[in-house]
Structure formats: structure tokens, C-alpha cells
Design a protein around this motif. Structure first.
Motif, PDB file in Angstrom:
ATOM      1  N   ILE A  16      -8.788   9.462  10.343  1.00 36.06           N
ATOM      2  CA  ILE A  16      -7.639   9.016  11.148  1.00 36.06           C
ATOM      3  C   ILE A  16      -7.863   7.593  11.653  1.00 36.06           C
ATOM      4  O   ILE A  16      -6.947   6.766  11.644  1.00 36.06           O
ATOM      5  CB  ILE A  16      -7.373  10.004  12.298  1.00 36.06           C
ATOM      6  N   ILE A  17      -9.079   7.276  12.059  1.00 33.81           N
ATOM      7  CA  ILE A  17      -9.400   5.924  12.537  1.00 33.81           C
ATOM      8  C   ILE A  17      -9.159   4.899  11.428  1.00 33.81           C
ATOM      9  O   ILE A  17      -8.569   3.836  11.667  1.00 33.81           O
ATOM     10  CB  ILE A  17     -10.846   5.856  13.066  1.00 33.81           C
ATOM     11  N   THR A  18      -9.606   5.214  10.206  1.00 35.06           N
ATOM     12  CA  THR A  18      -9.406   4.260   9.105  1.00 35.06           C
ATOM     13  C   THR A  18      -7.921   4.100   8.769  1.00 35.06           C
ATOM     14  O   THR A  18      -7.500   3.028   8.349  1.00 35.06           O
ATOM     15  CB  THR A  18     -10.179   4.671   7.837  1.00 35.06           C
ATOM     16  N   ARG A  19      -7.116   5.129   8.969  1.00 36.57           N
ATOM     17  CA  ARG A  19      -5.669   5.007   8.732  1.00 36.57           C
ATOM     18  C   ARG A  19      -5.034   4.102   9.780  1.00 36.57           C
ATOM     19  O   ARG A  19      -4.117   3.351   9.464  1.00 36.57           O
ATOM     20  CB  ARG A  19      -4.954   6.361   8.756  1.00 36.57           C
ATOM     21  N   TYR A  20      -5.513   4.178  11.023  1.00 34.82           N
ATOM     22  CA  TYR A  20      -4.981   3.282  12.060  1.00 34.82           C
ATOM     23  C   TYR A  20      -5.407   1.842  11.815  1.00 34.82           C
ATOM     24  O   TYR A  20      -4.628   0.909  12.036  1.00 34.82           O
ATOM     25  CB  TYR A  20      -5.428   3.748  13.451  1.00 34.82           C
ATOM     26  N   ILE A  21      -6.647   1.641  11.371  1.00 35.80           N
ATOM     27  CA  ILE A  21      -7.126   0.279  11.072  1.00 35.80           C
ATOM     28  C   ILE A  21      -6.312  -0.328   9.935  1.00 35.80           C
ATOM     29  O   ILE A  21      -5.981  -1.511   9.949  1.00 35.80           O
ATOM     30  CB  ILE A  21      -8.632   0.284  10.731  1.00 35.80           C
ATOM     31  N   THR A  22      -5.982   0.492   8.955  1.00 30.27           N
ATOM     32  CA  THR A  22      -5.232   0.026   7.783  1.00 30.27           C
ATOM     33  C   THR A  22      -3.772   0.464   7.868  1.00 30.27           C
ATOM     34  O   THR A  22      -3.188   0.898   6.872  1.00 30.27           O
ATOM     35  CB  THR A  22      -5.878   0.570   6.489  1.00 30.27           C
ATOM     36  N   PHE A  23      -3.192   0.329   9.031  1.00 33.69           N
ATOM     37  CA  PHE A  23      -1.844   0.852   9.269  1.00 33.69           C
ATOM     38  C   PHE A  23      -0.795   0.269   8.327  1.00 33.69           C
ATOM     39  O   PHE A  23       0.145   0.943   7.939  1.00 33.69           O
ATOM     40  CB  PHE A  23      -1.418   0.670  10.724  1.00 33.69           C
ATOM     41  N   PHE A  24      -0.931  -0.994   7.936  1.00 33.61           N
ATOM     42  CA  PHE A  24       0.058  -1.599   7.041  1.00 33.61           C
ATOM     43  C   PHE A  24       0.115  -0.831   5.722  1.00 33.61           C
ATOM     44  O   PHE A  24       1.193  -0.466   5.242  1.00 33.61           O
ATOM     45  CB  PHE A  24      -0.270  -3.078   6.791  1.00 33.61           C
ATOM     46  N   GLY A  25      -1.033  -0.585   5.132  1.00 39.72           N
ATOM     47  CA  GLY A  25      -1.084   0.152   3.871  1.00 39.72           C
ATOM     48  C   GLY A  25      -0.659   1.603   4.023  1.00 39.72           C
ATOM     49  O   GLY A  25      -0.047   2.174   3.117  1.00 39.72           O
ATOM     50  N   ALA A  26      -0.977   2.205   5.170  1.00 39.80           N
ATOM     51  CA  ALA A  26      -0.588   3.596   5.409  1.00 39.80           C
ATOM     52  C   ALA A  26       0.929   3.722   5.494  1.00 39.80           C
ATOM     53  O   ALA A  26       1.525   4.626   4.900  1.00 39.80           O
ATOM     54  CB  ALA A  26      -1.249   4.118   6.683  1.00 39.80           C
ATOM     55  N   VAL A  27       1.554   2.817   6.205  1.00 39.14           N
ATOM     56  CA  VAL A  27       3.017   2.838   6.322  1.00 39.14           C
ATOM     57  C   VAL A  27       3.655   2.568   4.959  1.00 39.14           C
ATOM     58  O   VAL A  27       4.613   3.246   4.562  1.00 39.14           O
ATOM     59  CB  VAL A  27       3.504   1.815   7.371  1.00 39.14           C
ATOM     60  N   LEU A  28       3.120   1.607   4.234  1.00 36.50           N
ATOM     61  CA  LEU A  28       3.662   1.280   2.917  1.00 36.50           C
ATOM     62  C   LEU A  28       3.495   2.458   1.952  1.00 36.50           C
ATOM     63  O   LEU A  28       4.394   2.767   1.175  1.00 36.50           O
ATOM     64  CB  LEU A  28       2.972   0.035   2.372  1.00 36.50           C
ATOM     65  N   ARG A  29       2.354   3.132   2.023  1.00 32.22           N
ATOM     66  CA  ARG A  29       2.118   4.274   1.156  1.00 32.22           C
ATOM     67  C   ARG A  29       3.107   5.402   1.450  1.00 32.22           C
ATOM     68  O   ARG A  29       3.637   6.025   0.536  1.00 32.22           O
ATOM     69  CB  ARG A  29       0.705   4.803   1.330  1.00 32.22           C
ATOM     70  N   VAL A  30       3.372   5.669   2.718  1.00 28.01           N
ATOM     71  CA  VAL A  30       4.347   6.697   3.082  1.00 28.01           C
ATOM     72  C   VAL A  30       5.736   6.307   2.579  1.00 28.01           C
ATOM     73  O   VAL A  30       6.502   7.161   2.118  1.00 28.01           O
ATOM     74  CB  VAL A  30       4.337   6.955   4.607  1.00 28.01           C
ATOM     75  N   PHE A  31       6.061   5.016   2.644  1.00 30.76           N
ATOM     76  CA  PHE A  31       7.339   4.558   2.104  1.00 30.76           C
ATOM     77  C   PHE A  31       7.445   4.864   0.616  1.00 30.76           C
ATOM     78  O   PHE A  31       8.452   5.392   0.150  1.00 30.76           O
ATOM     79  CB  PHE A  31       7.514   3.053   2.350  1.00 30.76           C
ATOM     80  N   TRP A  32       6.401   4.527  -0.160  1.00 29.49           N
ATOM     81  CA  TRP A  32       6.428   4.777  -1.603  1.00 29.49           C
ATOM     82  C   TRP A  32       6.478   6.280  -1.899  1.00 29.49           C
ATOM     83  O   TRP A  32       7.156   6.711  -2.824  1.00 29.49           O
ATOM     84  CB  TRP A  32       5.229   4.154  -2.303  1.00 29.49           C
ATOM     85  N   GLU A  33       5.746   7.052  -1.102  1.00 31.53           N
ATOM     86  CA  GLU A  33       5.749   8.501  -1.311  1.00 31.53           C
ATOM     87  C   GLU A  33       7.134   9.086  -0.993  1.00 31.53           C
ATOM     88  O   GLU A  33       7.611   9.983  -1.688  1.00 31.53           O
ATOM     89  CB  GLU A  33       4.672   9.155  -0.451  1.00 31.53           C
ATOM     90  N   GLN A  34       7.771   8.556   0.044  1.00 25.86           N
ATOM     91  CA  GLN A  34       9.117   9.007   0.376  1.00 25.86           C
ATOM     92  C   GLN A  34      10.085   8.630  -0.747  1.00 25.86           C
ATOM     93  O   GLN A  34      10.957   9.424  -1.122  1.00 25.86           O
ATOM     94  CB  GLN A  34       9.570   8.415   1.699  1.00 25.86           C
ATOM     95  N   LEU A  35       9.940   7.444  -1.292  1.00 26.14           N
ATOM     96  CA  LEU A  35      10.774   7.023  -2.414  1.00 26.14           C
ATOM     97  C   LEU A  35      10.564   7.938  -3.616  1.00 26.14           C
ATOM     98  O   LEU A  35      11.525   8.345  -4.277  1.00 26.14           O
ATOM     99  CB  LEU A  35      10.470   5.564  -2.780  1.00 26.14           C
ATOM    100  N   ALA A  36       9.303   8.283  -3.905  1.00 19.80           N
ATOM    101  CA  ALA A  36       9.007   9.193  -5.022  1.00 19.80           C
ATOM    102  C   ALA A  36       9.626  10.564  -4.794  1.00 19.80           C
ATOM    103  O   ALA A  36      10.180  11.171  -5.729  1.00 19.80           O
ATOM    104  CB  ALA A  36       7.495   9.318  -5.208  1.00 19.80           C
TER     105      ALA A  36
END
Length: 187
Positions: free
Chosen positions: A6-26
Motif C-alpha cells: 500500500i505504501i508503494t502504491r501511495y508513493i507511485t500514485f500517478f501510475g496507480a491512478v493511470l493503471r486504474v484508468f486503463w483497467e476501467q477502460l478495458a
């Protein structure tokens, strides 16, 4: 381990948000119902979209591979400039280089699919698809499987930092090959 993840997801929040966007698109492309769109949850799905399981091999492949591919290429694009400036020509006084490296690391650390999505792909791929399809998709599954296992223990975060450091050197080795291909095509 979940706390570190969870800590690494908060540190890399930009990529986490972008990944959720792509997953939602898929999921929208494959018409898979979405259950929870929050990016930051306090469990192993932090940085992943919560959705129903895919119903076919095609859906499982798209849900795993589309976010992976998009975040990978965007992350590499950020590293082309940032990591090259910071680690290859040692331009350490550029705040922009640090920002681009963080954006690249952020995207690349969030490439891998969730463990559940990887297992879903495995079930469809090795549970009933043709042998030819298994042969074609097995390398893709290998990448997805390795990424999901490594991400589960936050190892992708460390590997991404290492990749950011060596990426400009690897890419620099490709320039003579690209030049040779360009010259061969124009003769």
C-alpha cells in the motif's frame, strides 16, 4: 507485506491512478461490470480496479494486457528523457529530470495486473483454449504472471528503480541497431 504494498502504491500514485484508468477502460470495452473504482483501498487491491471476473479468454487478456502495455509505454517515454538526463549524462541539477524519472517509475511500478486477474487469465488460457492459442499467448501470460507475483510483494517497485537507472544505457545500445535498420531501409 500488504502495508509495504500500500505504501508503494501511495508513493507511485500517478501510475496507480493511470493503471486504474486503463483497467476501467478495458472493463468498459469488454463490458465487465465494475464494483469499486476507488484507487486507494487498504487491501491487496490498492491501485487496482475491483470488477467482476472476466467471462472469456479475450476479456481476461484485455483486462490484463491493456493496462500493462499502456503504463509500460508511457513509463518508458518518461524515462527516455528523465533517466537519460539523470543517470546517463548526470544532469543532477534538473528538477524536471527528477520529476520525469518519478513519473516513469510510477507508471512502470504499476504495470502488473492484480493477482486475481492473472489467475483468471491462467484459468481461461490453460483450462480450455486450443494448443495453438496457448503457444501464442504463453509468453504474454509469463510476463503477466511474473509481474503479478512480484507486485504482490512490492518487488516491482525496486525493480523499476533499477530499470530506470539502466534504461538509458540499454537504450543507448539500440541506437546503432536503429541506425543500421534505417540505412538498410533507405538503400
Amino acid at each position: 507485506m500488504t502495508v509495504l504494498y500500500i505504501i508503494t502504491r501511495y508513493i507511485t500514485f500517478f501510475g496507480a491512478v493511470l493503471r486504474v484508468f486503463w483497467e476501467q477502460l478495458a472493463c468498459r470495452i469488454c463490458k465487465i461490470p465494475i464494483e469499486d473504482t476507488r484507487v486507494f483501498k487498504q487491501d491487496e487491491l490498492c491501485g487496482h480496479l475491483e470488477h467482476e471476473l472476466p467471462g472469456s479468454l479475450k476479456q481476461a487478456f484485455v483486462v490484463c494486457w491493456l493496462p500493462f502495455t499502456m503504463n509500460f509505454f508511457i513509463g518508458c517515454a518518461f524515462l527516455l528523457t528523465g533517466a537519460y538526463r539523470l543517470f546517463y549524462i548526470m544532469q543532477t541539477n534538473s528538477p524536471m529530470a527528477y520529476g520525469l524519472v518519478w513519473l516513469g517509475v510510477s507508471c512502470l511500478a504499476n504495470c502488473a495486473p492484480s493477482f486475481e486477474n492473472m489467475l483468471s487469465l491462467k484459468d481461461f488460457l490453460y483450462g480450455g483454449s486450443s494448443k495453438a492459442l496457448r503457444v501464442i499467448l504463453s509468453p504474454f501470460f509469463g510476463v503477466v504472471c511474473a509481474g503479478a507475483y512480484l507486485e504482490k510483494f512490492s518487488i516491482t517497485f525496486l525493480l523499476t528503480i533499477l530499470f530506470a537507472i539502466v534504461f538509458p544505457y540499454i537504450f543507448n545500445l539500440l541506437f546503432p541497431v536503429l541506425d543500421y535498420i534505417d540505412q538498410a531501409l533507405h538503400q
